[in-house]
Design a protein around this motif. Structure first.
Motif, PDB file in Angstrom:
ATOM      1  N   ILE A  58       1.291  -1.784   0.366  1.00 36.63           N
ATOM      2  CA  ILE A  58      -0.038   0.093   0.196  1.00 36.63           C
ATOM      3  C   ILE A  58       1.443   1.446  -0.134  1.00 36.63           C
ATOM      4  N   PHE A  59       0.526   1.726  -0.678  1.00 34.47           N
ATOM      5  CA  PHE A  59       1.834   3.201  -1.216  1.00 34.47           C
ATOM      6  C   PHE A  59       1.042   4.105  -1.155  1.00 34.47           C
ATOM      7  N   ASN A  60       1.197   5.484  -0.561  1.00 38.85           N
ATOM      8  CA  ASN A  60       0.415   6.773  -0.059  1.00 38.85           C
ATOM      9  C   ASN A  60       0.982   7.998  -1.086  1.00 38.85           C
ATOM     10  N   VAL A  61       0.510   7.960  -2.171  1.00 37.97           N
ATOM     11  CA  VAL A  61       0.587   8.571  -3.586  1.00 37.97           C
ATOM     12  C   VAL A  61       0.356  10.178  -3.340  1.00 37.97           C
ATOM     13  N   ASN A  62       1.053  10.964  -3.720  1.00 37.38           N
ATOM     14  CA  ASN A  62       1.544  12.762  -3.607  1.00 37.38           C
ATOM     15  C   ASN A  62      -0.290  12.613  -4.198  1.00 37.38           C
TER      16      ASN A  62
ATOM     17  N   TYR B 238      -4.381   1.262 -13.841  1.00 33.86           N
ATOM     18  CA  TYR B 238      -3.293   0.550 -14.630  1.00 33.86           C
ATOM     19  C   TYR B 238      -2.126   1.270 -15.138  1.00 33.86           C
ATOM     20  N   LYS B 239      -2.019   2.391 -15.148  1.00 35.21           N
ATOM     21  CA  LYS B 239      -0.564   3.140 -15.326  1.00 35.21           C
ATOM     22  C   LYS B 239       0.104   3.852 -14.649  1.00 35.21           C
ATOM     23  N   MET B 240      -0.974   3.576 -13.266  1.00 34.35           N
ATOM     24  CA  MET B 240      -0.263   3.771 -11.983  1.00 34.35           C
ATOM     25  C   MET B 240       0.251   2.179 -11.195  1.00 34.35           C
ATOM     26  N   TYR B 241      -0.172   1.394 -11.807  1.00 39.46           N
ATOM     27  CA  TYR B 241       0.575  -0.152 -11.546  1.00 39.46           C
ATOM     28  C   TYR B 241       1.100  -0.520 -11.847  1.00 39.46           C
ATOM     29  N   LYS B 242       1.458   0.525 -12.957  1.00 34.64           N
ATOM     30  CA  LYS B 242       2.745   0.187 -13.937  1.00 34.64           C
ATOM     31  C   LYS B 242       3.800   0.557 -13.539  1.00 34.64           C
ATOM     32  N   ILE B 243       4.354   1.299 -13.356  1.00 37.98           N
ATOM     33  CA  ILE B 243       5.143   2.596 -12.135  1.00 37.98           C
ATOM     34  C   ILE B 243       5.745   1.880 -10.792  1.00 37.98           C
ATOM     35  N   PHE B 244       4.529   1.628 -10.050  1.00 34.16           N
ATOM     36  CA  PHE B 244       4.988   0.322  -9.023  1.00 34.16           C
ATOM     37  C   PHE B 244       5.086  -0.527  -9.758  1.00 34.16           C
ATOM     38  N   GLU B 245       5.024  -1.127 -10.337  1.00 34.26           N
ATOM     39  CA  GLU B 245       5.173  -2.364 -11.099  1.00 34.26           C
ATOM     40  C   GLU B 245       7.113  -2.352 -11.106  1.00 34.26           C
ATOM     41  N   GLU B 246       6.946  -1.686 -12.328  1.00 32.35           N
ATOM     42  CA  GLU B 246       8.207  -1.313 -12.617  1.00 32.35           C
ATOM     43  C   GLU B 246       9.849  -1.472 -11.047  1.00 32.35           C
TER      44      GLU B 246
ATOM     45  N   ILE C 196      12.791   8.165  -8.059  1.00 33.28           N
ATOM     46  CA  ILE C 196      10.533   7.925  -8.704  1.00 33.28           C
ATOM     47  C   ILE C 196       9.975   8.020  -7.600  1.00 33.28           C
ATOM     48  N   ILE C 197      10.594   7.512  -6.097  1.00 33.85           N
ATOM     49  CA  ILE C 197       9.930   7.223  -4.976  1.00 33.85           C
ATOM     50  C   ILE C 197       9.336   8.839  -4.288  1.00 33.85           C
ATOM     51  N   GLU C 198      10.175   8.930  -3.984  1.00 34.75           N
ATOM     52  CA  GLU C 198      10.470  11.186  -3.335  1.00 34.75           C
ATOM     53  C   GLU C 198       9.858  10.817  -4.250  1.00 34.75           C
ATOM     54  N   GLN C 199       9.234  10.924  -5.744  1.00 38.58           N
ATOM     55  CA  GLN C 199       8.956  12.312  -6.692  1.00 38.58           C
ATOM     56  C   GLN C 199       7.563  11.738  -6.507  1.00 38.58           C
ATOM     57  N   ILE C 200       7.120  10.391  -6.544  1.00 36.37           N
ATOM     58  CA  ILE C 200       5.626   9.831  -6.519  1.00 36.37           C
ATOM     59  C   ILE C 200       5.010   9.852  -5.282  1.00 36.37           C
ATOM     60  N   MET C 201       5.496   9.397  -4.281  1.00 33.13           N
ATOM     61  CA  MET C 201       4.671   8.896  -3.064  1.00 33.13           C
ATOM     62  C   MET C 201       5.548   9.757  -1.736  1.00 33.13           C
ATOM     63  N   ASN C 202       3.778  10.108  -0.359  1.00 30.36           N
ATOM     64  CA  ASN C 202       4.527  10.429   0.292  1.00 30.36           C
ATOM     65  C   ASN C 202       4.772   9.581   1.041  1.00 30.36           C
ATOM     66  N   PRO C 203       5.685   9.932   2.606  1.00 34.00           N
ATOM     67  CA  PRO C 203       5.884   8.866   3.457  1.00 34.00           C
ATOM     68  C   PRO C 203       5.278   8.971   4.607  1.00 34.00           C
ATOM     69  N   PHE C 204       5.200   7.586   4.929  1.00 35.77           N
ATOM     70  CA  PHE C 204       3.884   7.704   5.895  1.00 35.77           C
ATOM     71  C   PHE C 204       4.383   7.882   7.362  1.00 35.77           C
TER      72      PHE C 204
ATOM     73  N   PHE D 280       1.186  -7.839  -6.224  1.00 43.46           N
ATOM     74  CA  PHE D 280       2.112  -7.987  -7.581  1.00 43.46           C
ATOM     75  C   PHE D 280       2.656  -9.610  -7.573  1.00 43.46           C
ATOM     76  N   GLU D 281       2.285 -10.025  -7.212  1.00 40.05           N
ATOM     77  CA  GLU D 281       2.352 -11.441  -8.058  1.00 40.05           C
ATOM     78  C   GLU D 281       1.230 -12.259  -7.917  1.00 40.05           C
TER      79      GLU D 281
END
Length: 147
Positions: A6-10, A22-30, A45-53, A123-124
């Motif tokens: 579970i990701f906290n997306v900005n 689907y596009k969001m999933y592909k970013i995280f899958e990569e 990329i993580i710092e650009q897309i997500m906010n830390p918990f 992802f599995e």
């Protein structure tokens, strides 16, 4: 057993990809499937897309909701439910890892009220969704929302 991340997306990426999961999933899958040699690139990329918990805040939020529930216990940043389901939720800085015996965990209920920008990936099993959309669908299924 299912394992969800579970990701906290900005707010910007939530706005851009709320209707394109689907596009969001592909970013995280990569990011998930990338080898160690591009770890520095992935961190950017993580710092650009997500906010830390805020680990203290979310741990207390979950604990407060479940502390009197049968089968619940907490060990630091790990929350365990052993009643109707067997679930282990581990809060990390940039994601929450949820391992559960069911397709739907009761932890989703409390997390969906915590933040509307949470994106869930398995992802599995190639499963992904916005947690807020799951909550809305759940409420509609229970006839609590009229469309």
């Amino acid at each position: 057993m299912r394992t969800y991340y579970i990701f906290n997306v900005n707010k910007y990426y939530t706005y851009m990809y709320k209707s394109k999961p689907y596009k969001m999933y592909k970013i995280f899958e990569e990011i998930y499937r990338t080898k160690d040699y591009s770890l520095v690139k992935n961190y950017g990329i993580i710092e650009q897309i997500m906010n830390p918990f805020n680990k203290i805040m979310i741990n207390e939020y979950i604990y407060y909701e479940y502390k009197y529930k049968y089968g619940y216990r907490r060990e630091d940043s790990t929350h365990i439910l052993n009643s109707i389901e067997n679930s282990i939720l581990k809060v990390n800085n940039y994601n929450i890892k949820l391992t559960t015996s069911n397709n739907y965990s009761r932890f989703f209920d409390i997390l969906s009220t915590y933040n509307d920008n949470l994106f869930v990936c398995d992802f599995e099993n190639y499963d992904y969704f916005w947690l807020s959309k799951l909550r809305t669908k759940s409420l509609q299924d229970n006839n609590l929302i009229v469309q």
